[in-house]
Design a protein around this motif. Structure first.
Motif, PDB file in Angstrom:
ATOM      1  N   ASP A  26      -9.798   7.360  -7.985  1.00  0.00           N
ATOM      2  CA  ASP A  26      -9.401   6.682  -9.225  1.00  0.00           C
ATOM      3  C   ASP A  26      -8.100   7.263  -9.756  1.00  0.00           C
ATOM      4  OD1 ASP A  26     -11.609   5.045  -9.197  1.00  0.00           O
ATOM      5  OD2 ASP A  26     -12.796   6.342 -10.516  1.00  0.00           O
ATOM      6  N   GLY A  27      -7.214   6.375 -10.181  1.00  0.00           N
ATOM      7  CA  GLY A  27      -5.945   6.799 -10.755  1.00  0.00           C
ATOM      8  C   GLY A  27      -4.864   7.116  -9.736  1.00  0.00           C
ATOM      9  N   SER A  28      -5.188   7.076  -8.469  1.00  0.00           N
ATOM     10  CA  SER A  28      -4.216   7.386  -7.431  1.00  0.00           C
ATOM     11  C   SER A  28      -3.332   6.177  -7.152  1.00  0.00           C
ATOM     12  CB  SER A  28      -4.938   7.788  -6.147  1.00  0.00           C
ATOM     13  OG  SER A  28      -4.017   7.887  -5.078  1.00  0.00           O
ATOM     14  N   ASP A  29      -2.074   6.429  -6.779  1.00  0.00           N
ATOM     15  CA  ASP A  29      -1.182   5.327  -6.404  1.00  0.00           C
ATOM     16  C   ASP A  29      -1.257   5.029  -4.899  1.00  0.00           C
ATOM     17  OD1 ASP A  29       0.140   7.494  -5.347  1.00  0.00           O
ATOM     18  OD2 ASP A  29       2.073   7.035  -6.271  1.00  0.00           O
ATOM     19  N   MET A  30      -2.194   5.663  -4.201  1.00  0.00           N
ATOM     20  CA  MET A  30      -2.361   5.429  -2.767  1.00  0.00           C
ATOM     21  C   MET A  30      -2.686   3.971  -2.458  1.00  0.00           C
ATOM     22  SD  MET A  30      -4.586   8.811  -1.733  1.00  0.00           S
ATOM     23  CE  MET A  30      -5.168   8.068  -0.245  1.00  0.00           C
ATOM     24  N   ALA A  31      -3.238   3.254  -3.423  1.00  0.00           N
ATOM     25  CA  ALA A  31      -3.645   1.872  -3.204  1.00  0.00           C
ATOM     26  C   ALA A  31      -2.506   0.876  -3.407  1.00  0.00           C
ATOM     27  CB  ALA A  31      -4.798   1.522  -4.138  1.00  0.00           C
ATOM     28  N   GLN A  32      -1.355   1.349  -3.822  1.00  0.00           N
ATOM     29  CA  GLN A  32      -0.233   0.447  -4.040  1.00  0.00           C
ATOM     30  C   GLN A  32       0.116  -0.278  -2.740  1.00  0.00           C
ATOM     31  OE1 GLN A  32       3.212   2.397  -5.620  1.00  0.00           O
ATOM     32  NE2 GLN A  32       4.372   0.508  -5.788  1.00  0.00           N
ATOM     33  N   ASP A  33       0.172  -1.592  -2.805  1.00  0.00           N
ATOM     34  CA  ASP A  33       0.470  -2.454  -1.653  1.00  0.00           C
ATOM     35  C   ASP A  33      -0.561  -2.321  -0.525  1.00  0.00           C
ATOM     36  OD1 ASP A  33       2.758  -3.514  -2.870  1.00  0.00           O
ATOM     37  OD2 ASP A  33       3.979  -1.835  -2.143  1.00  0.00           O
ATOM     38  N   ALA A  34      -1.798  -1.969  -0.854  1.00  0.00           N
ATOM     39  CA  ALA A  34      -2.853  -1.794   0.156  1.00  0.00           C
ATOM     40  C   ALA A  34      -3.153  -3.085   0.904  1.00  0.00           C
ATOM     41  CB  ALA A  34      -4.117  -1.264  -0.499  1.00  0.00           C
ATOM     42  N   ASP A  35      -2.810  -4.210   0.306  1.00  0.00           N
ATOM     43  CA  ASP A  35      -3.090  -5.486   0.971  1.00  0.00           C
ATOM     44  C   ASP A  35      -2.018  -5.858   1.999  1.00  0.00           C
ATOM     45  OD1 ASP A  35      -1.129  -5.917  -0.982  1.00  0.00           O
ATOM     46  OD2 ASP A  35      -1.727  -7.997  -1.252  1.00  0.00           O
ATOM     47  N   ARG A  36      -0.990  -5.050   2.139  1.00  0.00           N
ATOM     48  CA  ARG A  36       0.091  -5.323   3.087  1.00  0.00           C
ATOM     49  C   ARG A  36      -0.051  -4.442   4.321  1.00  0.00           C
ATOM     50  NH1 ARG A  36       3.840  -9.043   1.212  1.00  0.00           N
ATOM     51  NH2 ARG A  36       4.052  -9.141   3.463  1.00  0.00           N
ATOM     52  N   ALA A  37       0.483  -4.924   5.452  1.00  0.00           N
ATOM     53  CA  ALA A  37       0.477  -4.166   6.700  1.00  0.00           C
ATOM     54  C   ALA A  37       1.896  -4.202   7.288  1.00  0.00           C
ATOM     55  CB  ALA A  37      -0.563  -4.737   7.649  1.00  0.00           C
ATOM     56  N   LEU A  38       2.061  -3.877   8.541  1.00  0.00           N
ATOM     57  CA  LEU A  38       3.388  -3.710   9.133  1.00  0.00           C
ATOM     58  C   LEU A  38       4.184  -5.002   9.291  1.00  0.00           C
ATOM     59  CD1 LEU A  38       2.513  -1.082  11.871  1.00  0.00           C
ATOM     60  CD2 LEU A  38       3.705  -0.693   9.702  1.00  0.00           C
ATOM     61  N   GLY A  39       3.520  -6.118   9.528  1.00  0.00           N
ATOM     62  CA  GLY A  39       4.229  -7.390   9.655  1.00  0.00           C
ATOM     63  C   GLY A  39       5.012  -7.545  10.939  1.00  0.00           C
ATOM     64  N   LEU A  40       4.530  -6.995  12.035  1.00  0.00           N
ATOM     65  CA  LEU A  40       5.227  -7.126  13.313  1.00  0.00           C
ATOM     66  C   LEU A  40       5.028  -8.497  13.952  1.00  0.00           C
ATOM     67  CD1 LEU A  40       4.431  -3.607  14.830  1.00  0.00           C
ATOM     68  CD2 LEU A  40       6.444  -4.326  13.513  1.00  0.00           C
ATOM     69  N   VAL A  41       4.052  -9.247  13.463  1.00  0.00           N
ATOM     70  CA  VAL A  41       3.810 -10.623  13.909  1.00  0.00           C
ATOM     71  C   VAL A  41       3.786 -11.513  12.671  1.00  0.00           C
ATOM     72  CG1 VAL A  41       2.574  -9.967  16.019  1.00  0.00           C
ATOM     73  CG2 VAL A  41       1.300 -10.281  13.892  1.00  0.00           C
ATOM     74  N   ASP A  42       3.901 -12.833  12.870  1.00  0.00           N
ATOM     75  CA  ASP A  42       3.980 -13.735  11.713  1.00  0.00           C
ATOM     76  C   ASP A  42       2.653 -14.440  11.414  1.00  0.00           C
ATOM     77  OD1 ASP A  42       3.949 -15.429  13.864  1.00  0.00           O
ATOM     78  OD2 ASP A  42       5.811 -16.460  13.355  1.00  0.00           O
ATOM     79  N   PHE A  43       1.560 -13.787  11.755  1.00  0.00           N
ATOM     80  CA  PHE A  43       0.224 -14.280  11.423  1.00  0.00           C
ATOM     81  C   PHE A  43      -0.621 -13.068  11.038  1.00  0.00           C
ATOM     82  CE2 PHE A  43       0.303 -13.401  15.971  1.00  0.00           C
ATOM     83  CZ  PHE A  43      -0.813 -12.601  16.139  1.00  0.00           C
ATOM     84  N   THR A  44      -1.758 -13.327  10.465  1.00  0.00           N
ATOM     85  CA  THR A  44      -2.672 -12.231  10.162  1.00  0.00           C
ATOM     86  C   THR A  44      -3.941 -12.385  10.983  1.00  0.00           C
ATOM     87  OG1 THR A  44      -3.574 -10.910   8.347  1.00  0.00           O
ATOM     88  CG2 THR A  44      -3.797 -13.290   8.172  1.00  0.00           C
ATOM     89  N   LEU A  45      -4.746 -11.357  10.981  1.00  0.00           N
ATOM     90  CA  LEU A  45      -5.902 -11.301  11.860  1.00  0.00           C
ATOM     91  C   LEU A  45      -7.112 -10.804  11.093  1.00  0.00           C
ATOM     92  CD1 LEU A  45      -6.808 -11.282  14.940  1.00  0.00           C
ATOM     93  CD2 LEU A  45      -6.398  -8.841  14.815  1.00  0.00           C
ATOM     94  N   TYR A  46      -8.237 -11.427  11.343  1.00  0.00           N
ATOM     95  CA  TYR A  46      -9.500 -10.962  10.772  1.00  0.00           C
ATOM     96  C   TYR A  46     -10.452 -10.769  11.954  1.00  0.00           C
ATOM     97  CZ  TYR A  46     -12.614 -10.329   6.779  1.00  0.00           C
ATOM     98  OH  TYR A  46     -13.429  -9.798   5.820  1.00  0.00           O
ATOM     99  N   PRO A  47     -10.710  -9.521  12.359  1.00  0.00           N
ATOM    100  CA  PRO A  47     -11.536  -9.267  13.534  1.00  0.00           C
ATOM    101  C   PRO A  47     -13.038  -9.324  13.239  1.00  0.00           C
ATOM    102  CG  PRO A  47     -10.731  -7.203  12.666  1.00  0.00           C
ATOM    103  CD  PRO A  47     -10.121  -8.306  11.823  1.00  0.00           C
TER     104      PRO A  47
END
Length: 102
Positions: A26-47
Motif C-alpha cells: 500500500d502506498g507504493s508507486d510500484m504499481a504505476q503503469d502496471a497495466d502496460r507491458a513491453l509492446g514488442l508486438v501489436d496485439f495482447t495475449l491472455y493465456p
C-alpha cells in the motif's frame, strides 16, 4: 518467446495487472503503469484459456477484459502458441484459441 507471464510481457498490455497488484505494498508507486507491458508486438495475449484451476480464464471474462483494450487480444489455451516473424502472426494450436478484436 515466452510462456504465460513471459508471453504477456512482450505485448502492450498486462492482463495480469489486477492479480499483480495484490503483491504491491500500500502506498507504493510500484504499481504505476502496471497495466502496460513491453509492446514488442501489436496485439495482447491472455493465456490459459478455460484452464480449470483458473476461474478468470473463462472466455467471457477474457472478452470483458479485452473490451477495454485498443488492440486485438489472443485468448489461448495451454496447447496453443503464437509465432510472430517480421510482423506476421501465426497461431499454432492443437487446442482452443480466440482472436478478440477491439
Amino acid at each position: 518467446m515466452g510462456v504465460s507471464a513471459g508471453s504477456i510481457a512482450v505485448t502492450p498490455y498486462n492482463c495480469d495487472a489486477e492479480f499483480d497488484l495484490a503483491f504491491v505494498p500500500d502506498g507504493s508507486d510500484m504499481a504505476q503503469d502496471a497495466d502496460r507491458a513491453l509492446g514488442l508486438v501489436d496485439f495482447t495475449l491472455y493465456p490459459h484459456l478455460n484452464h480449470p484451476a483458473m476461474e478468470d480464464t473463462e472466455l467471457s471474462t477474457i472478452q470483458k477484459w479485452a473490451s477495454g483494450i485498443p488492440v486485438p487480444t489472443y485468448a489461448i489455451d495451454d496447447n496453443t502458441a503464437i509465432k510472430v516473424v517480421d510482423g506476421t502472426v501465426e497461431v499454432i494450436s492443437e487446442g482452443d484459441w480466440r482472436l478478440i478484436n477491439p
